[in-house]
Design a protein around this motif. Structure first.
Motif, short mmCIF file in Angstrom:
data_model
loop_
_atom_site.label_atom_id
_atom_site.label_comp_id
_atom_site.label_asym_id
_atom_site.label_seq_id
_atom_site.Cartn_x
_atom_site.Cartn_y
_atom_site.Cartn_z
N TYR A 56 1.13 -1.26 0.09
CA TYR A 56 -0.19 -0.02 -0.12
C TYR A 56 1.02 1.25 -0.04
O TYR A 56 0.35 2.63 0.22
N HIS A 57 2.07 0.83 0.00
CA HIS A 57 2.99 2.35 -0.31
C HIS A 57 3.12 3.58 1.13
O HIS A 57 2.71 4.31 0.55
N LEU A 58 2.53 2.76 2.52
CA LEU A 58 2.42 4.01 3.29
C LEU A 58 3.83 4.19 3.98
O LEU A 58 4.94 3.92 4.09
N PRO A 59 3.55 4.65 4.43
CA PRO A 59 5.05 5.56 5.26
C PRO A 59 5.09 5.02 6.16
O PRO A 59 6.73 5.40 7.00
N GLU A 60 4.73 4.56 6.88
CA GLU A 60 4.83 3.80 8.48
C GLU A 60 6.16 3.20 8.20
O GLU A 60 6.08 1.81 7.59
N SER A 61 6.62 2.33 9.53
CA SER A 61 7.57 1.80 9.39
C SER A 61 6.70 0.21 9.85
O SER A 61 6.06 0.56 10.49
N PRO A 62 7.41 -0.63 9.08
CA PRO A 62 6.83 -2.30 9.35
C PRO A 62 6.66 -2.34 11.55
O PRO A 62 5.63 -3.08 11.51
N GLU A 63 7.34 -1.83 12.08
CA GLU A 63 7.12 -1.70 13.63
C GLU A 63 5.76 -0.91 14.15
O GLU A 63 5.18 -1.07 15.26
N GLU A 64 6.47 0.59 12.83
CA GLU A 64 4.42 1.46 13.38
C GLU A 64 3.41 0.62 12.81
O GLU A 64 2.59 0.52 14.07
N ILE A 65 3.86 -0.37 11.93
CA ILE A 65 2.28 -0.98 11.72
C ILE A 65 2.02 -2.29 12.52
O ILE A 65 0.85 -2.36 13.10
N MET A 66 3.34 -3.15 13.16
CA MET A 66 2.83 -3.58 14.49
C MET A 66 2.62 -3.42 15.13
O MET A 66 0.95 -3.85 15.41
N ALA A 67 2.86 -2.29 15.74
CA ALA A 67 2.44 -1.09 17.20
C ALA A 67 0.78 -1.26 17.14
O ALA A 67 -0.09 -1.69 17.88
N GLU A 68 0.57 -0.61 15.57
CA GLU A 68 -0.95 -0.63 15.46
C GLU A 68 -2.37 -1.80 15.83
O GLU A 68 -2.98 -1.35 15.74
N TRP A 69 -1.01 -2.67 15.17
CA TRP A 69 -2.09 -3.68 14.76
C TRP A 69 -2.56 -4.37 16.97
O TRP A 69 -3.15 -4.87 16.31
N ASP A 70 -1.42 -4.01 17.33
CA ASP A 70 -1.08 -4.78 18.61
C ASP A 70 -2.42 -4.41 19.12
O ASP A 70 -3.19 -4.65 19.80
#
Length: 209
Positions: A56-70
């Motif tokens: 999705y060409h997101l600006p967030e890092s993978p770590e930020e994405i995982m934190a939001e999922w959590d």
């Protein structure tokens, strides 16, 4: 040794992750696609996060994405998600019979432990192995080789209980015995699950006296 998956096997949480995906994407005005769902549903957390960022060409890092999922999933594991029918009874029956029990999950460690502590099941497992710590997806045969090394158990002495046709097929190819556990998430693939497993159950209640 009996080895159990968590999501969709012990806990009724597979559907939760579809909701997490939808909420995460809707916050950004994005739509889920069959390709996206197919990839992330079969991937361990870090790989899914990297794929999400790139797809999705997101600006967030993978770590930020995982934190939001959590954050989206946390309350479900701590308060809402139920156990699968018969799961607790079968686990306690196995423990009473002195069968060594282990958990092997692609779930996040904090979420996994929250669910197990909530249902007072944590003490039943002699070992818990997280797929993301191994760094391989559960459909990769090397993952099960590494798993048995960590557990200190020969492959042929292990029985895996899992709801995923892919995971069960991989475990069988690696030399384990796989027991397929029905979950609604994989309902369209039940004939496939039956075909790749040594045993298939609709519910753990079938294994109780």
């Amino acid at each position: 040794m009996y080895i159990f998956d968590l999501d969709g096997t012990i806990t009724d949480t597979n559907g939760l992750w579809a909701e997490v995906d939808r909420e995460f994407l809707s916050r950004r005005g994005l739509a889920n696609t069959p390709e996206y769902e197919r990839v992330v549903s079969r991937s361990i957390y870090p790989i899914a996060a990297r794929f999400t960022k790139d797809y999705y060409h997101l600006p967030e890092s993978p770590e930020e994405i995982m934190a939001e999922w959590d954050a989206l999933a946390d309350r479900h594991y701590r308060e809402l998600a139920p156990l699968k029918p018969g799961a607790e009874g079968f686990l306690r029956q196995c423990a009473a019979q002195k069968i060594p029990l282990a958990l092997f999950t692609a779930c996040r460690p904090a979420l996994c432990r929250a669910a197990l502590e909530r249902f007072r099941l944590l003490e039943l497992f002699g070992q818990i192995v997280y797929a993301e710590e191994i760094g391989l997806e559960k459909r990769d045969p090397r993952c099960f080789v590494r798993l048995t090394e960590l557990l200190g158990a020969p492959m042929e002495a292990c029985t895996l209980f899992d709801d995923s046709p892919d995971n069960c097929a991989t475990a069988q190819r690696a030399g384990m015995t796989a027991v397929g556990v029905y979950d609604a998430y994989y309902a369209p693939r039940q004939e496939e699950l039956k075909a790749v497993c040594a045993q298939y159950i609709r519910s753990f209640e079938e294994l109780l006296p």
